[in-house]
Design an enzyme around this catalytic site. Sequence first.
Site, PDB file in Angstrom:
ATOM      1  N   PRO A  88       0.823  -1.222   0.000  1.00 44.74           N
ATOM      2  CA  PRO A  88       0.000   0.000   0.000  1.00 44.74           C
ATOM      3  C   PRO A  88       0.856   1.271   0.000  1.00 44.74           C
ATOM      4  O   PRO A  88       0.369   2.344  -0.343  1.00 44.74           O
ATOM      5  CB  PRO A  88      -0.823  -0.107   1.284  1.00 44.74           C
ATOM      6  CG  PRO A  88      -0.641  -1.482   1.809  1.00 44.74           C
ATOM      7  CD  PRO A  88       0.580  -2.065   1.168  1.00 44.74           C
ATOM      8  N   GLU A 115       1.049  -6.666   8.265  1.00 41.70           N
ATOM      9  CA  GLU A 115       1.211  -5.212   8.213  1.00 41.70           C
ATOM     10  C   GLU A 115       2.345  -4.782   7.292  1.00 41.70           C
ATOM     11  O   GLU A 115       2.609  -3.598   7.135  1.00 41.70           O
ATOM     12  CB  GLU A 115       1.400  -4.632   9.611  1.00 41.70           C
ATOM     13  CG  GLU A 115       0.107  -4.552  10.413  1.00 41.70           C
ATOM     14  CD  GLU A 115      -0.999  -3.770   9.694  1.00 41.70           C
ATOM     15  OE1 GLU A 115      -0.780  -2.604   9.361  1.00 41.70           O
ATOM     16  OE2 GLU A 115      -2.084  -4.343   9.475  1.00 41.70           O
ATOM     17  N   ARG A 153      -1.233  -8.690 -21.334  1.00 46.41           N
ATOM     18  CA  ARG A 153      -2.071  -8.382 -22.496  1.00 46.41           C
ATOM     19  C   ARG A 153      -1.421  -7.372 -23.436  1.00 46.41           C
ATOM     20  O   ARG A 153      -1.836  -7.241 -24.577  1.00 46.41           O
ATOM     21  CB  ARG A 153      -3.472  -7.932 -22.068  1.00 46.41           C
ATOM     22  CG  ARG A 153      -3.494  -6.646 -21.302  1.00 46.41           C
ATOM     23  CD  ARG A 153      -4.896  -6.271 -20.880  1.00 46.41           C
ATOM     24  NE  ARG A 153      -5.730  -5.855 -22.009  1.00 46.41           N
ATOM     25  CZ  ARG A 153      -5.596  -4.704 -22.653  1.00 46.41           C
ATOM     26  NH1 ARG A 153      -4.642  -3.851 -22.293  1.00 46.41           N
ATOM     27  NH2 ARG A 153      -6.387  -4.388 -23.645  1.00 46.41           N
ATOM     28  N   ASP A 168      -7.695   0.746 -26.217  1.00 46.46           N
ATOM     29  CA  ASP A 168      -8.659   0.704 -25.129  1.00 46.46           C
ATOM     30  C   ASP A 168      -8.801   2.038 -24.434  1.00 46.46           C
ATOM     31  O   ASP A 168      -8.133   3.001 -24.745  1.00 46.46           O
ATOM     32  CB  ASP A 168      -8.261  -0.372 -24.123  1.00 46.46           C
ATOM     33  CG  ASP A 168      -8.453  -1.746 -24.721  1.00 46.46           C
ATOM     34  OD1 ASP A 168      -9.145  -1.853 -25.739  1.00 46.46           O
ATOM     35  OD2 ASP A 168      -7.896  -2.693 -24.163  1.00 46.46           O
TER      36      ASP A 168
HETATM   37  C1  9D3 Z   1      -2.496   0.180   9.478  1.00 43.78           C
HETATM   38  C2  9D3 Z   1      -3.477  -0.326   8.520  1.00 43.78           C
HETATM   39  N1  9D3 Z   1      -3.035  -1.559   7.859  1.00 43.78           N
HETATM   40  C3  9D3 Z   1      -4.155  -2.509   7.683  1.00 43.78           C
HETATM   41  C4  9D3 Z   1      -5.527  -2.038   7.875  1.00 43.78           C
HETATM   42  C5  9D3 Z   1      -2.382  -1.221   6.599  1.00 43.78           C
HETATM   43  C6  9D3 Z   1      -2.341  -2.325   5.613  1.00 43.78           C
HETATM   44  C7  9D3 Z   1      -1.385  -3.319   5.688  1.00 43.78           C
HETATM   45  C8  9D3 Z   1      -1.349  -4.329   4.743  1.00 43.78           C
HETATM   46  C9  9D3 Z   1      -3.247  -2.358   4.559  1.00 43.78           C
HETATM   47  C10 9D3 Z   1      -3.200  -3.379   3.609  1.00 43.78           C
HETATM   48  C11 9D3 Z   1      -2.253  -4.370   3.724  1.00 43.78           C
HETATM   49  C12 9D3 Z   1      -2.207  -5.447   2.700  1.00 43.78           C
HETATM   50  N2  9D3 Z   1      -2.209  -4.897   1.356  1.00 43.78           N
HETATM   51  C13 9D3 Z   1      -1.241  -5.107   0.483  1.00 43.78           C
HETATM   52  O1  9D3 Z   1      -0.307  -5.823   0.778  1.00 43.78           O
HETATM   53  C14 9D3 Z   1      -1.281  -4.432  -0.802  1.00 43.78           C
HETATM   54  C15 9D3 Z   1      -2.206  -3.480  -1.337  1.00 43.78           C
HETATM   55  C16 9D3 Z   1      -3.407  -2.894  -0.809  1.00 43.78           C
HETATM   56  O2  9D3 Z   1      -3.875  -3.162   0.296  1.00 43.78           O
HETATM   57  N3  9D3 Z   1      -4.050  -1.980  -1.607  1.00 43.78           N
HETATM   58  C17 9D3 Z   1      -3.633  -1.645  -2.848  1.00 43.78           C
HETATM   59  N4  9D3 Z   1      -2.529  -2.155  -3.383  1.00 43.78           N
HETATM   60  C18 9D3 Z   1      -1.833  -3.066  -2.619  1.00 43.78           C
HETATM   61  S1  9D3 Z   1      -0.428  -3.805  -3.104  1.00 43.78           S
HETATM   62  C19 9D3 Z   1      -0.272  -4.664  -1.707  1.00 43.78           C
END
Ligand code: 9D3
Length: 256
Positions: A88, A115, A153, A168
């Site tokens: 994220p 996390e 793709r 597209d």
């Molecule tokens: C402190 C808040 N955490 C969870 C509520 C943060 C958090 C940690 C791990 C939020 C999501 C995740 C897992 N997500 C991914 O590994 C992830 C992800 C995503 O959640 N959204 C968009 N792209 C991606 S790429 C990897």
Amino acid sequence: MLFDVLTIFPDLFVSPLEEGILRKARQEGKIRIELTDIRDFAEDRHATTDDRPFGGGEGMVMKPDPLAAAVEKVRAGGNTGKVILLTPQGRQYTQDIARELTAEKSLILVCGRYEGVDERFRAAFCDDEISIGDYILTGGELAAMVLIDSVTRLLPGVLGCPDSAGKDTFSRRLLKHPQYTRPRDFRGIEVPEVLMNGNHAAIGAYRFIEAVRRTLARRPDLLIQEEFTPEEHRLLKKHGLLEAISTVKAGRPDGC
Ligand code: 9D3
């Protein structure tokens, strides 16, 4: 193109990659997808891949050593490509990034869970960090699949028609015009007459105007960088859309 995917849930990838265009691209040798279970590189007898954060706090962190050992294994297996961490905290994925990635011979995709991953693994091993958007997933696996799907793709020969990859929604920054197929009358709603009479110039003009209307209503941000030919400009004027477009380009998409 070779994708090595590092994950604690390799089974998640099986069915999405075994249907449709992705299956065909694999069968034809255009892509190869190798799954590595990070758990196989854990050192203790419980195969632990995560642990509690130093300093305290909620949730768990992925341990650096199994991740590092997994990357080193795929490197030893011949993948010299970039390591991309799906997180994220990464830069937000776009069609431009998908296009950039088509230039790579191989990639190593690391799917975080919990996390996140230990900072020392991230700093020492990851060349790029990508998020697929501002919503919360349970891990990086679905994000890795989005990346694989969108890059595959675009590779030469993957789609039947060489043009269909580029034409597209996101090549020209306009949304697609409405589309119709048979029957001509669906529950009393008929297909627009202009599409039925074979006048290709009129059809082209109709579709262009409908695409602009839709984009203005749903994704005005896409129009900011869009440029129009003199003929398109004439059509936009005829349909009274020039003012709405100028408003968007002036950075006031709400018209105030
Ligand atoms: C402190 C808040 N955490 C969870 C509520 C943060 C958090 C940690 C791990 C939020 C999501 C995740 C897992 N997500 C991914 O590994 C992830 C992800 C995503 O959640 N959204 C968009 N792209 C991606 S790429 C990897």
